[in-house]
Design an enzyme around this catalytic site. Sequence first.
Site, PDB file in Angstrom:
ATOM      1  N   CYS A 137      -2.069  -6.401  -0.793  1.00  0.00           N
ATOM      2  CA  CYS A 137      -0.711  -6.352  -1.316  1.00  0.00           C
ATOM      3  C   CYS A 137       0.212  -7.225  -0.488  1.00  0.00           C
ATOM      4  O   CYS A 137      -0.009  -7.428   0.698  1.00  0.00           O
ATOM      5  CB  CYS A 137      -0.180  -4.931  -1.220  1.00  0.00           C
ATOM      6  SG  CYS A 137      -1.301  -3.809  -2.004  1.00  0.00           S
ATOM      7  N   TYR A 189     -13.172  -2.844  -8.870  1.00  0.00           N
ATOM      8  CA  TYR A 189     -12.817  -2.371  -7.528  1.00  0.00           C
ATOM      9  C   TYR A 189     -13.194  -0.902  -7.352  1.00  0.00           C
ATOM     10  O   TYR A 189     -12.650  -0.051  -8.057  1.00  0.00           O
ATOM     11  CB  TYR A 189     -11.312  -2.599  -7.377  1.00  0.00           C
ATOM     12  CG  TYR A 189     -10.578  -2.080  -6.166  1.00  0.00           C
ATOM     13  CD1 TYR A 189     -11.156  -1.942  -4.907  1.00  0.00           C
ATOM     14  CD2 TYR A 189      -9.214  -1.774  -6.284  1.00  0.00           C
ATOM     15  CE1 TYR A 189     -10.408  -1.509  -3.826  1.00  0.00           C
ATOM     16  CE2 TYR A 189      -8.459  -1.339  -5.211  1.00  0.00           C
ATOM     17  CZ  TYR A 189      -9.063  -1.207  -3.979  1.00  0.00           C
ATOM     18  OH  TYR A 189      -8.323  -0.784  -2.910  1.00  0.00           O
ATOM     19  N   HIS A 227     -11.575   2.265  -1.300  1.00  0.00           N
ATOM     20  CA  HIS A 227     -10.314   2.960  -1.039  1.00  0.00           C
ATOM     21  C   HIS A 227     -10.096   4.130  -1.998  1.00  0.00           C
ATOM     22  O   HIS A 227      -8.965   4.396  -2.432  1.00  0.00           O
ATOM     23  CB  HIS A 227      -9.134   1.974  -1.140  1.00  0.00           C
ATOM     24  CG  HIS A 227      -9.235   0.841  -0.152  1.00  0.00           C
ATOM     25  ND1 HIS A 227      -9.256  -0.480  -0.534  1.00  0.00           N
ATOM     26  CD2 HIS A 227      -9.354   0.834   1.184  1.00  0.00           C
ATOM     27  CE1 HIS A 227      -9.371  -1.254   0.535  1.00  0.00           C
ATOM     28  NE2 HIS A 227      -9.432  -0.471   1.597  1.00  0.00           N
ATOM     29  N   ASP A 260     -10.472   0.933   7.577  1.00  0.00           N
ATOM     30  CA  ASP A 260     -10.747  -0.408   7.027  1.00  0.00           C
ATOM     31  C   ASP A 260      -9.728  -1.412   7.573  1.00  0.00           C
ATOM     32  O   ASP A 260     -10.094  -2.377   8.234  1.00  0.00           O
ATOM     33  CB  ASP A 260     -10.671  -0.345   5.488  1.00  0.00           C
ATOM     34  CG  ASP A 260     -10.670  -1.715   4.835  1.00  0.00           C
ATOM     35  OD1 ASP A 260     -11.415  -2.592   5.310  1.00  0.00           O
ATOM     36  OD2 ASP A 260      -9.940  -1.903   3.847  1.00  0.00           O
TER      37      ASP A 260
END
Lengths: 702, 254
Positions: free
Chosen positions: A31, A170, A173, A268
């Site tokens: 982001c 994806y 997360h 991460d």
Amino acid sequence: MARDPKHDVLFEPIRIGPKTLRNRFYQVPHCNGAGSEKPNAQAWNRAMRAEGGWGASCTEYCSIHPESDDTMRISARLWDEDDVRNLSLMCDKLHEHGALAGVELWYGGAHAPCMESRCVPRAPSQLPSDFEHLTYPKEMDKDDIREVQGFYVAAARRARSAGFDIVYVYGSHSYLPQQFLTPFYNKRTDEYGGSFENRARFWRETIEQVREAVGDDCAIAVRISTDMFMGEIGTQLERDALPFVELVDNLVDLWDVNVSGISEWGEDATPSRFYESGRQLPWQGRVKQVTKKPVVGVGRFTSADVMAEAIRSGKLDIIGACRPSISDPFLPTKISEGRYDDIRECIGCNICVSRWEIGGPPAVCTQNATFMEEYRRGWHPEKFTKAENADNDVLVVGAGPAGMECAMILGKRGMRRVHLLEAEKEMGGIMRWIPLLPGLGEWARVVNYRKIQIDKLKNVELIPSTRADANAVLKYGAEIVVIATGAYWATNGLNGATSEPIPGADASLPHVLTPEQIMVGGKEIPGERVVILDNDGYFMGVSLAEKLATEGKQVTLLTHLGEVAPYMKFTLELPNMLRKLHSLHVNIVTHAMLQSIEPGRAVSYHVFDPEHLTEWDADAVVLITQRRSNEALYRELKDLGTDALRSEGIIGLYRIGDCLAPRMVADCVFDGHRLAREIDSPDPAVPKPFLRDRKVIELLRA
Amino acid sequence: MKIVVCVKHVAVLGDEIRFTTDERDVDEDYYDRTLNEWDACAAEEALRIRERLGGEGEVLVVTVGGPSADVALQRCLAMGADRAVRISFDQTVHDPIAIGHALSEAIVPEQPDLVLVGVQSSDSVQGSTGTALAQFLDLPRVAVVKKVEYDHATRRATCHRELEGGLVDVVEVDTPAVLAIQTGINEPRYPTFRAIKDAERKEISLVSAAGGAVSGYHVRRMFVPPKPEGAEMLDGGPADVARRIAEIVKERLA
Ligand SMILES: Cc1cc2nc3c(=O)[nH]c(=O)nc-3n(C[C@H](O)[C@H](O)[C@H](O)COP(=O)(O)O)c2cc1C
């Protein structure tokens, strides 16, 4: 200097399905605050990475449907044709620079609060999110599954028409595909839950459908989390991730391998406080052993040696980077040209992450003040125009983060002479001692990078061990004076909670101490029992608590806030920090404010029940209450008046950084940078307006 | 009271260097010039000696070279030197003996009380220009000076010389004398912009040296020596490298 031949492997092209990546540098999805609704900011920011040599640049997580709406946080979106149009600008600009464009198709499930769309997200099982407080999903039935898979396919088609080369499904997360794969989120008893095969089914089918839709034109990438660090109930490498890689290897063109779930994704996006570069390599190397497809992986890689070794040792094919590419968009070019000491290395402070976590604002970087200013202020991290008033001599007083940055950029803008005056022997200001706090060693990169650059600039000179008073500044012979004298921690307990000093707080006494006194003042901490009062809420209080507890003190950490170091939640440092403080037996007391301090004793009250007092045996009290600007020099000069300054040849007097208002280091660096960029504007003290990516309505007038 | 300080505009190499086509020097485009660190200390010491004498007297800086040498002189003028002389010199060989000879020609008519030089220059590290100069001036010389006390009444200088193992050699010398100044004797001052601007307006006198000194040496060839063999480079992160080093140490000790 020429590039070291052992780094040549980083510049070999590699096939990714139907596409070719020109080298091994890959900016993974992350982001930046732009999403699809600030399309210019988005495009210019990613294009800078392409210009700087990255082979590919990706969007952040990109929502495939209004049901996956992360507002207040900012994701990209591919909900409709207008989003296609907005994101196509990014693709075009990346292609102009010869880089591939990637998009990370995202469905958040329980973690998407849908505050803008007011939709209800769907998830494998009805469990409230462990990340987004008070968000419940609808539990998916088979029709839901079909429908959501349809969203993926439709979004993939839109991605293709926007011009994306790489389309992600994806599943890291803790987002939807990982939720299906992981028992923590998946409690189903139908063919989408239970056994590995069942838990893998949703993701496998989705990848099949996306590949079927766009696989001839686009490379299919999968981001996979290989470990959630929560035992049996979380995603596990050997039980889940490796079998999944084997199961769908033929459907995937690129594996993007990382670790973690969402609630502790600092495992991460690792803070340097807890992890060094390359910490995910053991997991990535295992995936590499079972796949025939290229593997990209992150690890806060800033060293060409470490990158080349990761490839040569067969753990990665492609170097993935998020934060190192934010900190230095030109990292690949600099390695390619052998300009190793020009690399602006990420310090792992995670200020960038904090902006996403807070939700909304453009991401910022401590090291790279130009990050997200590429479009709106037109700043290029490596290019500088000669200042129109370059025939002036500039005196910068104070070589902290703001002063160093300002002097460096003024040097790069070709000012005739820049003197950076510093009271201490070395430059750095607060960054001389903050990196000495436990775990913060890499933060010294803020100083090291600037020191090396300033050393190379012929027109910038450090004047060390020199403390100037107003008269010395006046007579210095400068046309432009910049005051960057920093700030200090209040010595009397003045704080934002009560906006008054604390009775008995006086750091000239032996039992009352400030951070500077401990870190650079050489002041001895009397006794064993230390009370730290933290009204600041970022790293200083917990860092000193850790330091003193490690040195054997019995530490009580009081804060008036409801939680210790709340800002460190945003930087993802909090979970491991709390583990550490707990293991060091630091006694944390929240909602507590000091009422008085005496030798050997401190009294606190509960902020919501002021009558409720607690007495602490305290041999020493450390005050982390608030900072104050060191503004005496600036004020004295300003009070002389413009005429007096002009009569000595001074045409501009400015102040920057903590000297203006105490702030985070990233903001101080920005401040110094901003002034230097605009030193030739009509009024450099006032920031020039910036372009705003907004919709301007056309008024219909009768 | 007059102090002469001899200074050099040393070359500061960049990351990348090229040699001249005859391979006897570094190509000028690949370095910058700056005042030699030892000479900055010598200039500073001269200024301090004068200050200790109440500010009476003159500090004169001298160098040998073309216009590119002016940066060194200008820096000293900005620090507070009164006058600067550049000796232009067309002899192609720039060894310490030739330079010492040229300096002596310009210094003799000045009749200084003290001559300060740096112990060595950071670029050629010969450490012998001062010695050659003393010889040509026929003056006593004190090497590697870390402290100077000069008594103008008796015309004597007491010099402290730092020896190995923390020993200090205290030397008394009749002046005029040549003193070779070691770094660390002082922290050279940093000129303000005003001082720099004032210095820019001061003139640098040009004199030419007759030359004629017999050169002691001759540069045959300059080159970057090949990387020595036998070194093993360790790649990887700090933890990997540390682990490898520990292994190697254990292997070798076994
Ligand atoms: C500011 C920021 C935003 C991120 N946003 C995303 C995202 O949208 N999608 C994603 O998969 N990972 C995201 N990440 C994680 C990164 O892609 C990456 O896995 C992590 O930062 C570790 O890589 P690094 O060490 O090179 O920074 C983000 C990381 C940062 C620092």
